[in-house]
Design a protein around this motif. Structure first.
Motif, PDB file in Angstrom:
ATOM      1  N   ASP A  65       0.960  -1.186   0.082  1.00  0.00           N
ATOM      2  CA  ASP A  65      -0.068  -0.267   0.014  1.00  0.00           C
ATOM      3  C   ASP A  65       0.849   1.217  -0.021  1.00  0.00           C
ATOM      4  OD1 ASP A  65      -2.425  -1.345  -0.103  1.00  0.00           O
ATOM      5  OD2 ASP A  65      -2.554  -1.263   2.297  1.00  0.00           O
ATOM      6  N   HIS A  66       1.933   1.328   0.547  1.00  0.00           N
ATOM      7  CA  HIS A  66       2.873   2.395   0.930  1.00  0.00           C
ATOM      8  C   HIS A  66       4.041   2.599  -0.054  1.00  0.00           C
ATOM      9  CE1 HIS A  66       0.296   1.881   4.451  1.00  0.00           C
ATOM     10  NE2 HIS A  66       0.019   3.414   4.227  1.00  0.00           N
ATOM     11  N   CYS A  67       4.783   1.514   0.408  1.00  0.00           N
ATOM     12  CA  CYS A  67       6.172   1.676  -0.633  1.00  0.00           C
ATOM     13  C   CYS A  67       6.195   1.557  -1.718  1.00  0.00           C
ATOM     14  CB  CYS A  67       7.028   0.632   0.372  1.00  0.00           C
ATOM     15  SG  CYS A  67       7.296   0.634   2.121  1.00  0.00           S
ATOM     16  N   LEU A  68       5.513   0.575  -2.488  1.00  0.00           N
ATOM     17  CA  LEU A  68       5.652   0.305  -3.991  1.00  0.00           C
ATOM     18  C   LEU A  68       4.810   1.819  -4.580  1.00  0.00           C
ATOM     19  CD1 LEU A  68       4.428  -3.127  -4.264  1.00  0.00           C
ATOM     20  CD2 LEU A  68       6.561  -2.255  -4.694  1.00  0.00           C
ATOM     21  N   GLU A  69       3.989   2.366  -3.877  1.00  0.00           N
ATOM     22  CA  GLU A  69       3.184   3.564  -4.824  1.00  0.00           C
ATOM     23  C   GLU A  69       4.308   4.588  -4.570  1.00  0.00           C
ATOM     24  OE1 GLU A  69      -0.928   6.163  -4.967  1.00  0.00           O
ATOM     25  OE2 GLU A  69      -0.820   4.181  -4.095  1.00  0.00           O
ATOM     26  N   ASP A  70       4.804   4.741  -3.380  1.00  0.00           N
ATOM     27  CA  ASP A  70       5.838   5.928  -3.168  1.00  0.00           C
ATOM     28  C   ASP A  70       7.264   5.745  -4.192  1.00  0.00           C
ATOM     29  OD1 ASP A  70       4.644   6.592  -0.868  1.00  0.00           O
ATOM     30  OD2 ASP A  70       5.889   6.013   0.431  1.00  0.00           O
ATOM     31  N   LEU A  71       7.549   4.514  -4.569  1.00  0.00           N
ATOM     32  CA  LEU A  71       8.610   4.160  -5.120  1.00  0.00           C
ATOM     33  C   LEU A  71       8.249   4.689  -6.835  1.00  0.00           C
ATOM     34  CD1 LEU A  71      11.274   2.945  -6.024  1.00  0.00           C
ATOM     35  CD2 LEU A  71      10.023   0.527  -6.451  1.00  0.00           C
ATOM     36  N   VAL A  72       6.891   4.426  -7.428  1.00  0.00           N
ATOM     37  CA  VAL A  72       6.719   4.464  -8.493  1.00  0.00           C
ATOM     38  C   VAL A  72       5.805   5.996  -9.039  1.00  0.00           C
ATOM     39  CG1 VAL A  72       6.568   2.024  -9.276  1.00  0.00           C
ATOM     40  CG2 VAL A  72       4.420   3.095  -8.607  1.00  0.00           C
TER      41      VAL A  72
END
Length: 93
Positions: A65-72
């Motif tokens: 929910d948080h890290c992947l969206e922050d990354l992309v």
């Protein structure tokens, strides 16, 4: 030095960890010493496994929910749907 990595879900995950730790501690220190039945001990160990498994699932879902969206970066509707679906399927791990 690495920055602290925290999510809003971490307190709940830590609570699950403490629950599992408490179950394990009471199993090993009390139940076995008291001569409790194997069934009682097995049931308590299963509770430990479930608490740890739930903590792991929560951590993975929080990461998605948080890290992947922050990354992309911000996701479009179709991308958000795909990520949400991926998060849902991880609940079955």
């Amino acid at each position: 030095m690495k920055q602290p990595h925290t999510h809003a879900s971490h307190p709940a995950i830590n609570k699950r960890r403490r629950k599992g730790r408490g179950h394990l501690s009471s199993t090993m220190e009390d139940m076995l010493e008291q001569g409790r039945t194997c069934l009682d001990v097995a049931q308590r160990l299963e509770a430990v496994e479930k608490a740890i498994q739930q903590a792991k699932k929560s951590l993975i879902q929080s990461h998605l929910d948080h890290c992947l969206e922050d990354l992309v970066g911000p996701l479009g509707v179709g991308q958000r749907d795909s990520l949400d679906e991926f998060g849902e399927i991880t609940r079955h791990l």
